[in-house]
Design a protein around this motif. Structure first.
Motif, PDB file in Angstrom:
ATOM      1  N   ILE A 254       0.796  -1.365  -0.137  1.00  0.00           N
ATOM      2  CA  ILE A 254       0.042   0.004  -0.140  1.00  0.00           C
ATOM      3  C   ILE A 254       0.991   1.360  -0.170  1.00  0.00           C
ATOM      4  N   CYS A 255       1.901   1.284   0.974  1.00  0.00           N
ATOM      5  CA  CYS A 255       2.710   2.454   0.879  1.00  0.00           C
ATOM      6  C   CYS A 255       3.664   2.607  -0.272  1.00  0.00           C
ATOM      7  N   ALA A 258      -0.315   3.122  -3.379  1.00  0.00           N
ATOM      8  CA  ALA A 258      -1.099   4.504  -3.385  1.00  0.00           C
ATOM      9  C   ALA A 258      -0.416   5.179  -2.502  1.00  0.00           C
ATOM     10  N   GLY A 259       0.654   4.900  -1.450  1.00  0.00           N
ATOM     11  CA  GLY A 259       1.401   5.834  -0.834  1.00  0.00           C
ATOM     12  C   GLY A 259       2.431   6.701  -1.917  1.00  0.00           C
ATOM     13  N   GLY A 276      -9.251   8.977   5.690  1.00  0.00           N
ATOM     14  CA  GLY A 276      -8.076   8.246   5.439  1.00  0.00           C
ATOM     15  C   GLY A 276      -7.402   7.446   6.192  1.00  0.00           C
ATOM     16  N   ASP A 278      -3.347   6.464   7.938  1.00  0.00           N
ATOM     17  CA  ASP A 278      -1.932   7.030   8.067  1.00  0.00           C
ATOM     18  C   ASP A 278      -1.010   5.970   8.117  1.00  0.00           C
ATOM     19  N   ARG A 291      -0.104   9.709   4.118  1.00  0.00           N
ATOM     20  CA  ARG A 291      -1.734   9.345   4.149  1.00  0.00           C
ATOM     21  C   ARG A 291      -2.247   8.795   3.025  1.00  0.00           C
ATOM     22  N   VAL A 292      -2.984   7.852   2.932  1.00  0.00           N
ATOM     23  CA  VAL A 292      -3.875   7.326   1.879  1.00  0.00           C
ATOM     24  C   VAL A 292      -4.961   7.657   2.134  1.00  0.00           C
ATOM     25  N   TRP A 294      -9.306   7.581   1.692  1.00  0.00           N
ATOM     26  CA  TRP A 294     -10.430   6.687   1.419  1.00  0.00           C
ATOM     27  C   TRP A 294     -11.139   7.105   0.058  1.00  0.00           C
ATOM     28  N   ILE A 311      -7.769  -0.737  -1.695  1.00  0.00           N
ATOM     29  CA  ILE A 311      -6.403   0.294  -1.823  1.00  0.00           C
ATOM     30  C   ILE A 311      -5.280  -0.960  -1.940  1.00  0.00           C
ATOM     31  N   SER A 315      -2.970  -0.976  -5.413  1.00  0.00           N
ATOM     32  CA  SER A 315      -1.667  -0.645  -5.394  1.00  0.00           C
ATOM     33  C   SER A 315      -0.796  -1.515  -5.849  1.00  0.00           C
TER      34      SER A 315
END
Length: 323
Positions: A254-255, A258-259, A276, A278, A291-292, A294, A311, A315
């Motif tokens: 995810i990081c 999307a991050g 969202g 963190d 921060r991603v 929603w 997400i 990602s």
């Protein structure tokens, strides 16, 4: 000398100088109702009973980081001839905060607390200043004597509002101090007798003012977000713990995706609210927050898992499509 002529006053005791220099900061610390719009702040809401248990818990959690810094410094200064007399085992608050947070958030509480930017700056200042005896004295004085004074009213309000009988407001209970008044008098007498030259005493006073400023910034940041998070801190801790222990690889995806940090080496989920999630991701050994958002605002726990799955899926597709 005429009978009605007073003798020149001697120099003020050091404790009195500190108290007088910091009085305006003390009076202005409460982030209470903004004069412009009349919106009550954190302290006001605690005292009038309108502060939610979730926001009380979030405030409690931020204090954890400050006391961790102060009490780490206390261990270093315990045998110091100048700072050592201000290290009291009966003042230590960290164990009580941890017990309160475990009660309020469950055994996975540590996964659900992260310092706000203002809190991180406060803790960093404590760590930097407390490298010297005078800096430690300044921060210990500001926090602990405040806990023994106005902090007792906070504890009473928390017990009244939330029905606590022990845990939950244990932070405010000093079991080893029979008389806070007598203890504060002894503490101030040690301040008056402290072996510091005048320039160092001035620096202690300046550091006390900085401590008030940092505490005020932390309270202001908390106050700006009162009522903003629809999720209970216990739920946040549980989900963050689950993501960081059972789905650490997914958190990293995810990081990276999307991050927007494809070079991230490790990652952890640090919290979430209705807007969202963190995270903190490490690149080249340095951790940064991200921060991603929603796709749409969330209000229920049942909505969180499907959104995290979405997400993650997006990602992974994003990363797979990279050359």
């Amino acid at each position: 000398m005429p009978a009605d002529t007073a003798a020149p006053a001697g120099p003020l005791p050091f404790s009195t100088r500190i108290r007088e220099a910091s009085w305006s900061r003390h009076q202005g610390l409460d982030p209470s109702a903004d004069e412009a719009d009349g919106v009550p702040g954190l302290f006001d809401r605690l005292f009038d009973g309108s502060l939610s248990l979730g926001d009380y818990t979030r405030w409690h959690a931020q204090q954890y980081f400050v006391y961790a810094a102060i009490e780490a410094a206390a261990e270093r200064h315990e045998g110091d001839p100048v700072a050592g007399p201000f290290v009291f085992a009966e003042l230590a608050r960290l164990d009580a905060i941890e017990a309160d947070l475990a009660f309020l958030m469950g055994p996975k509480w540590r996964s659900g607390v992260e310092p706000l930017p203002a809190t991180a700056a406060y803790a960093a200042r404590v760590e930097e200043a407390a490298a010297t005896p005078g800096g430690y004295i300044a921060h210990a004085y500001t926090r602990y004597l405040g806990d023994l004074s106005g902090g007792q009213a906070f504890g009473k309000a928390a017990r009244r509002n939330y029905g606590f009988e022990g845990l939950g407001a244990g932070f405010y209970v000093f079991e080893g101090i029979a008389s806070p008044k007598a203890f504060k008098e002894e503490y101030r007498s040690r301040l008056d007798a402290v072996d510091l030259p005048e320039d160092e005493r001035e620096r202690v006073i300046e550091e006390v003012l900085l401590a008030y400023d940092h505490n005020g910034a932390m309270l202001a940041e908390l106050g700006a977000n009162l009522g903003a998070n629809p999720f209970d801190p216990k739920v946040i801790a549980q989900i963050c713990h689950h993501m960081n222990t059972d789905h650490a690889a997914d958190t990293l995806v995810i990081c990276r995706g999307a991050g927007g940090l494809p070079a991230a080496e490790s990652a952890r989920m640090t919290g979430f609210d209705g807007e969202g999630a963190d995270f903190a991701a490490a690149v080249d050994g340095a951790e940064s927050p991200l921060r991603v958002p929603w796709a749409a605002p969330l209000t229920e726990r049942a909505e969180v898992r499907p959104e995290i799955v979405r997400i993650f899926t997006e990602s992974k597709a994003l990363l797979d499509a990279r050359p």
